[in-house]
Scaffold this motif. Structure first.
Motif, short mmCIF file in Angstrom:
data_model
loop_
_atom_site.label_atom_id
_atom_site.label_comp_id
_atom_site.label_asym_id
_atom_site.label_seq_id
_atom_site.Cartn_x
_atom_site.Cartn_y
_atom_site.Cartn_z
N ALA A 66 0.84 -1.21 0.00
CA ALA A 66 0.00 0.00 0.00
C ALA A 66 0.87 1.26 0.00
O ALA A 66 0.58 2.22 -0.73
CB ALA A 66 -0.93 0.00 1.21
N GLN A 67 1.93 1.27 0.79
CA GLN A 67 2.82 2.44 0.83
C GLN A 67 3.57 2.60 -0.49
O GLN A 67 3.75 3.72 -0.96
CB GLN A 67 3.79 2.33 2.00
N GLU A 69 2.49 1.62 -3.45
CA GLU A 69 1.51 2.12 -4.42
C GLU A 69 1.29 3.62 -4.25
O GLU A 69 1.20 4.36 -5.24
CB GLU A 69 0.18 1.38 -4.26
N ALA A 70 1.21 4.07 -3.00
CA ALA A 70 1.01 5.50 -2.75
C ALA A 70 2.20 6.32 -3.26
O ALA A 70 2.02 7.39 -3.85
CB ALA A 70 0.80 5.74 -1.25
N GLU A 73 2.08 6.33 -7.12
CA GLU A 73 1.01 7.23 -7.57
C GLU A 73 1.42 8.68 -7.39
O GLU A 73 1.22 9.51 -8.28
CB GLU A 73 -0.27 6.94 -6.78
N ARG A 74 2.00 9.01 -6.24
CA ARG A 74 2.40 10.38 -5.96
C ARG A 74 3.47 10.86 -6.93
O ARG A 74 3.40 11.98 -7.45
CB ARG A 74 2.92 10.47 -4.52
N PRO A 81 -5.62 11.36 -8.28
CA PRO A 81 -6.65 11.78 -7.31
C PRO A 81 -7.64 12.80 -7.88
O PRO A 81 -8.84 12.72 -7.62
CB PRO A 81 -5.85 12.37 -6.16
N ARG A 116 -7.58 13.52 3.29
CA ARG A 116 -7.85 12.31 2.50
C ARG A 116 -9.22 11.79 2.86
O ARG A 116 -9.56 11.66 4.03
CB ARG A 116 -6.79 11.26 2.79
#
Length: 123
Positions: A66-67, A69-70, A73-74, A81, A116
């Motif tokens: 999850a981290q 992926e974040a 994405e960032r 987003p 968020r």
């Protein structure tokens, strides 16, 4: 006599420089001041002591994924987003449900403020 000079002419110029007759002419050729290696070593040790080493934290696989992926994405897809918010808003408007439209508006406003919120992307 090479090139019109007397045999001892060059030696005389060197002696003048050494005796101070040409003060200021040879200063750029002076050796740098000696370095106190013991002082430098203690300064380096002190700096290393001040630097805190981060302890490695072992993460669960789901948390790590999850981290990661974040971060991806960032760094590589910063517009996602915004596109997801737009999709949520369009789906809410198309559904005609006032509650869903208000929820999408609130979520969009919160996301713009940096909070968020979960996306409501159901069809």
């Amino acid at each position: 006599w090479a090139r019109g000079r007397a045999p001892g002419a060059q030696q005389g110029a060197v002696e003048k420089m050494a005796s101070g007759a040409g003060a200021g002419l040879g200063e750029e050729f002076l050796a740098p001041a000696p370095v106190d290696m013991e002082r430098r070593r203690t300064e380096e040790e002190e700096r290393q002591r001040r630097v805190r080493k981060r302890r490695a934290e072992v993460l669960e696989e789901d948390t790590w994924v999850a981290q990661l992926e974040a971060i991806i994405e960032r760094d590589y897809f910063p517009e996602i987003p915004k596109l997801q918010s737009k999709l949520e808003w369009l789906r809410a408007v198309n559904s005609g449900d006032e509650g869903r439209i208000m929820r999408a508006q609130r979520n969009n406003a919160l996301r713009r403020a940096g909070v968020r919120t979960p996306l409501d992307l159901e069809t």
